[in-house]
Design an enzyme around this catalytic site. Sequence first.
Site, PDB file in Angstrom:
ATOM      1  N   GLY A 168       0.838  -1.201   0.000  1.00 46.51           N
ATOM      2  CA  GLY A 168       0.000   0.000   0.000  1.00 46.51           C
ATOM      3  C   GLY A 168       0.867   1.242   0.000  1.00 46.51           C
ATOM      4  O   GLY A 168       2.023   1.188  -0.412  1.00 46.51           O
TER       5      GLY A 168
ATOM      6  N   VAL B  18       0.572   4.636   5.393  1.00 43.22           N
ATOM      7  CA  VAL B  18       0.132   3.474   6.179  1.00 43.22           C
ATOM      8  C   VAL B  18       1.317   2.526   6.426  1.00 43.22           C
ATOM      9  O   VAL B  18       1.390   1.872   7.467  1.00 43.22           O
ATOM     10  CB  VAL B  18      -1.063   2.760   5.501  1.00 43.22           C
ATOM     11  CG1 VAL B  18      -1.500   1.550   6.302  1.00 43.22           C
ATOM     12  CG2 VAL B  18      -2.232   3.724   5.342  1.00 43.22           C
ATOM     13  N   GLY B  19       2.264   2.514   5.494  1.00 41.67           N
ATOM     14  CA  GLY B  19       3.477   1.702   5.688  1.00 41.67           C
ATOM     15  C   GLY B  19       4.160   2.046   7.007  1.00 41.67           C
ATOM     16  O   GLY B  19       4.624   1.158   7.736  1.00 41.67           O
TER      17      GLY B  19
ATOM     18  N   GLU C 250       5.681  -3.262   0.740  1.00 38.31           N
ATOM     19  CA  GLU C 250       5.627  -3.063  -0.713  1.00 38.31           C
ATOM     20  C   GLU C 250       4.902  -1.746  -0.940  1.00 38.31           C
ATOM     21  O   GLU C 250       3.681  -1.684  -0.898  1.00 38.31           O
ATOM     22  CB  GLU C 250       4.865  -4.233  -1.370  1.00 38.31           C
ATOM     23  CG  GLU C 250       5.552  -5.582  -1.235  1.00 38.31           C
ATOM     24  CD  GLU C 250       6.744  -5.732  -2.175  1.00 38.31           C
ATOM     25  OE1 GLU C 250       6.825  -4.980  -3.169  1.00 38.31           O
ATOM     26  OE2 GLU C 250       7.596  -6.593  -1.914  1.00 38.31           O
TER      27      GLU C 250
ATOM     28  N   CYS D 135       1.073   0.222  -9.066  1.00 38.58           N
ATOM     29  CA  CYS D 135       2.210   0.750  -8.302  1.00 38.58           C
ATOM     30  C   CYS D 135       3.454   0.962  -9.150  1.00 38.58           C
ATOM     31  O   CYS D 135       4.225   1.871  -8.901  1.00 38.58           O
ATOM     32  CB  CYS D 135       2.531  -0.184  -7.142  1.00 38.58           C
ATOM     33  SG  CYS D 135       2.769  -1.882  -7.688  1.00 38.58           S
TER      34      CYS D 135
END
Length: 455
Positions: A187, A191-192, A209, A242
């Site tokens: 994501g 949020v990582g 990722e 992505c």
Amino acid sequence: MNAATLLADHRRFFDTGATRPVEWRRGQLEAFLRLLSEKEDELTGALEEDLGKSRTEGFLSEVAVVRAELDFALKHLDSWMEPEKVSVPGGLRPARAWTQARPLGVVLIIGPWNYPMQLVLAPLVGALAAGNAAVIKPSELAPATSTALARLVPLYLDRSAVSVVEGGVEVSTDLLAQAWDHIFYTGGERVGKIVMKAAAEHLTPVTLELGGKSPAVVLDGDLRTMARRLAHGKFMNAAQTCVAPDYVLTTPDRAPALAEALAEAVREFYGSDPRESGDYGRIITDDHFDRLVKLLPDGRIVSGGRHERAERYLEPTILREVDPGSALMQEEIFGPLLPILEVVDLDAAIEFIAARPHPLAAYLFSDSGEHLTEFTQRVQAGGLAHNVSTIQLAVPGLPFGGVGTSGMGSYHGYESFRTFSHRQSVFSKPTRMDTLRLAYPPFGPIKRKLLRKLL
Ligand code: NAD
């Protein structure tokens, strides 16, 4: 069931050792293949509902990618599981040393909405091949896919080892509070960081990722082919990918013809009105649609630009005369806007890329071998691809992952197996002949001399 109970149940099952034998792993991977072939329609239908993704694109970019991972894992599993012998220094012989891959335990896989099926199921292939139990949490922004997975996965995979949990931030937060053996997150960067902080509480290792602005440098080569391959990698899934080329760097003499060739490729793929094409997707939410439309004035639109909020439709759009300081060039676009910026040569393009955070992917379009060498030696990105865009993901032998802010860790093929395994070392020495006596105290001058000679 709450997250703590779910984890405890899976851990109890994992601790029985049931997931370790190769037979269990193979059985799961084969059942997984059956799930994909028997329920393909349901899965691609859900993707169509969530993202307006045509069923063929859903098959190509999601189902087929997971299937390739499964085939690859089934083919290589035995060799991946083999212990690896390590040589023992003379002074420690006779002895043997080796490493063996052990499953980590119970792992958590959290996925995003853009490839909502592939990005939870491809990591799951690695988790199962490596003999783990796993909980997957698909994105709530792709609700049809999330629901389909929650219904279908338990019909095929061992329920004692695999669960699908549905929900949004609250559910995710509850899951992240538990002590998993590994967290695999796909994501955005924001949020990582939340994931990594939560994992730090339990010293849980993470794979992140993430994304970023992936550049494409376009130089000498067949312009029409290059434009088609760029447009293909960019506009599939309405450019919500992505590794999609985020922006193009090219020389001033090529920029006008490239913009025209890109517009032509878009017409070839989706017709003169892509809104009518069943092969062109939609933007995932109103918020993302509004964010993207706000970026449109950051450049001169040379083709595309039409949009319709009620459908979350945004036409494939090529822009020129873009200010590198504008929002369009600051944030990851993650939508169908493709800015073309001008640089004098490859050297300037590489410097432009190096001055920004390391991207997830970087692309070179050029027929010159020298350019390729220069690019592969100097560009730091998660992965590089030459004369194609985005499709490199379909090669299971290539590790896929970011570097710096585009992520940490990688997966696909053997890398998935490694990610979800602990490479445990084993050293074994027989008791006959205690050759270690020289290393035991007390140490006198003779031992000291001998040790110096031997080591
Ligand atoms: P998203 O909003 O779907 O979020 C991803 C997951 O995080 C979801 O399951 C969601 O429930 C969870 N989540 C959201 N907020 C949370 C919070 N506060 N706490 C805990 N969990 C939370 O996806 P996204 O972030 O919009 O995805 C887009 C990004 O993902 C882009 O930056 C893209 O480049 C990146 N991406 C990377 C890859 C890759 O393989 N490297 C693939 C796809 C997308």
